[in-house]
Design a protein around this motif. Structure first.
Motif, mmCIF file in Angstrom:
data_model
loop_
_atom_site.group_PDB
_atom_site.id
_atom_site.type_symbol
_atom_site.label_atom_id
_atom_site.label_comp_id
_atom_site.label_asym_id
_atom_site.label_seq_id
_atom_site.Cartn_x
_atom_site.Cartn_y
_atom_site.Cartn_z
ATOM 1 N N ALA A 46 11.694 -1.340 -2.631
ATOM 2 C CA ALA A 46 10.877 -2.191 -3.174
ATOM 3 C C ALA A 46 10.159 -1.356 -4.301
ATOM 4 N N ASN A 47 9.908 0.009 -4.454
ATOM 5 C CA ASN A 47 9.468 0.858 -5.370
ATOM 6 C C ASN A 47 8.390 0.084 -6.095
ATOM 7 N N THR A 48 7.286 -0.023 -5.180
ATOM 8 C CA THR A 48 6.156 -0.803 -5.385
ATOM 9 C C THR A 48 5.168 -0.015 -6.240
ATOM 10 N N LYS A 49 4.703 -0.972 -7.270
ATOM 11 C CA LYS A 49 3.435 -0.105 -8.192
ATOM 12 C C LYS A 49 2.431 -0.633 -7.663
ATOM 13 N N ARG A 70 0.057 5.133 0.642
ATOM 14 C CA ARG A 70 -0.467 5.806 -0.514
ATOM 15 C C ARG A 70 -0.360 4.853 -1.765
ATOM 16 N N SER A 72 0.602 4.401 -5.390
ATOM 17 C CA SER A 72 1.655 4.961 -6.248
ATOM 18 C C SER A 72 1.071 4.948 -7.662
ATOM 19 N N VAL A 73 -0.065 4.522 -8.036
ATOM 20 C CA VAL A 73 -0.539 4.309 -9.108
ATOM 21 C C VAL A 73 -1.710 5.409 -9.290
ATOM 22 N N THR A 74 -2.500 5.596 -8.106
ATOM 23 C CA THR A 74 -3.637 6.737 -8.413
ATOM 24 C C THR A 74 -3.409 7.969 -7.508
#
Lengths: 107, 415
Positions: A46-49, A70, A72-74
């Motif tokens: 998925a490698n979600t942002k 978690r 992945s942006v902040t």
């Protein structure tokens, strides 16, 4: 630096004490699975942002695997929970929804 | 477009340099383009450029959410080499390296390609064997590299400490034709050449949706409104999975932060690129005199463009051991970029489940060196709808079929 609390031993550990293990809750297909299913299990991510669920190991501590939610942006950590679960617990989902408005929820 | 030349400099000097035109136009989007390339980094712009140059397709838009060359193109350590182990990689990266040699002339823009030579240090017996194998593979592939001993390493890099306490230098894989180039200039040169061919570069134009019907892309929705397209090329490095999700498929990619740093500028002290893969550090000196230093990636999915302290510490510690002379140097600044890692550490140049949509991604920690070759191969893929010889082995289907192009061992972490 990322800090996670290990749900197995309760220690709050820094990133250097932990080993990342990639996306959590990947479904492994059994014998008879199609090539596409196995490819999805092995490689497609998925490698979600945004909100991610992932595996970690308390490598320089108790040595146990656990799961974490978690951003992945902040890099904000929403919570950690035991590895012996097939989906994120409901209270964690609710906590993330309260923290991240507009999050579509765990698929 | 006015050509840059010594005569142009003389002519403009007479007019107090008031006559220089902008290097590229900033147009408003049209309703439809034959090809839309998403991502105005090096790879995206090179794709557009070779679409025009090699295939005469110039009704092209390059769409960029930020500013041109502001992603990994502006965040790398500018190293160019092609000493890869596997045949498909060596062919692709050597194509890129050879295109770099004539790129300034081709684009009429000085990309400051500096083939200053590149050393990959062997600091363990395992690496010695690995690099000797790579030298032999490169001989067969027509890539010029050679194995050199510690004495020659010391002669090439006088500031190196060859009998380090932990990892003495046992030799190096030497590619004399490797080197560096000015990273921003590569993006700017391609952008200028694309604009001159009539292509539109749309900056501050973020893609918000990929519209599709009957298994094909119809167009994209952007922050500047909807744009239709005949073909769509997704060339967005770290954000490939985000675009793929909009298009409705998944990629075998994980995005991670890779960071680099530069020191304060000093007088020339090292005129080759040195990579030390065992201790995770690589170093070269820029024309401004800064030591450009790169290290390892974070190990987890991460879109922060920030990096982390322990990696700086690891990298600098390793380099001080190899170059004790730089131990008192101050670091000037540090930055991170989001790299798109594949399982076999090789790129993806591929068709997708959508018939007229193509992806170019997965360059991971080493995309800059490949920009011209990547654009060349991607343009062929987009123009013909089928991969040419350079891209043939880099399709998405290689994961299903187990045909990996395994460079994770050959290249180590450093690029």
């Amino acid at each position: 630096m990322l800090t996670l609390t290990c749900p197995c031993c309760g220690v709050t550990a820094e990133e250097t004490e932990l080993a990342p293990g990639g996306e959590a809750h990947l479904k492994r297909f059994g014998p008879g699975a199609s090539e596409a299913e196995f490819e999805a299990y092995m490689f497609a991510r998925a490698n979600t942002k945004g909100v991610v669920f992932e595996r970690w190991r308390h490598a320089y501590g108790c040595g146990k695997w656990f799961l974490a939610a978690r951003s992945s942006v902040t890099l904000e950590v929403f919570g950690t929970y035991p590895a012996q679960t097939s989906a994120p617990p409901a209270d964690l989902i609710a906590a993330i929804k309260a923290r991240v408005p507009g999050w579509e929820g765990y698929p | 477009m006015k050509r840059y030349s010594v005569f142009a400099v003389a002519r403009e000097a007479m007019n107090w340099h008031t006559g220089w035109e902008r290097a590229w136009r900033s147009p408003e989007p049209r309703r439809r383009y034959d090809v839309i390339v998403v991502g105005a980094g090096g790879h995206g712009l090179a794709t557009a450029y070779y679409l025009g140059r090699n295939f005469g397709i110039t009704n092209v838009a390059v769409v960029e959410k930020g500013w041109l060359g502001g992603g990994n193109t502006g965040r790398n350590t500018t190293i160019i080499r092609s000493n890869y182990l596997q045949d498909p990689s060596a062919a692709l990266y050597e194509k890129a390296r050879s295109l770099y040699e004539g790129l300034s002339q081709d684009l009429n823009y000085n990309v400051m390609f500096s083939p200053r030579g590149l050393l990959m240090l062997a600091q363990t017996e395992h690496e010695v064997r690995g690099y000797k194998r790579t030298v032999n593979a490169n001989l067969l592939q027509g890539v010029e590299t050679r194995w050199i001993g510690p004495g020659e390493v010391k002669a090439l890099v006088p500031i190196i400490n060859i009998d380090g306490p932990r990892y003495p230098i046992l030799g190096a894989l030497y590619q004399e034709r490797g080197g560096t180039a000015r990273h921003d200039a590569v993006a700017w040169g391609y952008a200028r050449a694309c604009s001159a061919m009539g292509m539109d570069i749309l900056q501050n134009c973020e893609v918000t949706a990929v519209r599709q019907a009957n298994g094909a892309v119809q167009g994209i929705d952007t922050s500047k409104g909807p744009i239709d397209c005949g073909k769509l090329a997704i060339v967005v490095a770290g954000h490939s999975s985000v675009l793929a999700e909009m298009a409705g498929f998944r990629l075998p990619i994980e995005s991670m932060a890779l960071q680099a740093l530069v020191s304060e500028p000093i007088k020339p002290c090292i005129d080759v690129v040195v990579m030390a893969n065992t201790v995770h550090g690589y170093i070269s000196q820029s024309d401004k005199g800064e030591l450009v230093i790169g290290g390892g990636t974070d190990g987890f999915v991460n879109y922060t463009q920030r990096g982390s302290w322990q990696h700086i510490e690891e990298t600098v510690r390793a380099l001080i051991e190899t170059f004790p002379v730089i131990s008192r140097l101050k670091m000037l600044r540090q930055w991170g970029g989001i790299v798109d890692m594949t399982g076999d550490r090789s790129p993806i140049l591929s068709k997708t489940p959508l018939g007229n949509c193509f992806v170019n991604c997965g360059w991971g920690t080493g995309g800059f060196k490949a920009i011209p070759g990547s654009g060349w191969a991607m343009a062929e893929l987009v123009a013909k709808g089928e991969p040419g010889p350079l891209a043939a082995d880099f399709g998405l289907d290689r994961f299903r079929e187990g045909r990996f192009i395994d460079e994770s061992v050959a290249a180590g972490v450093a690029h």
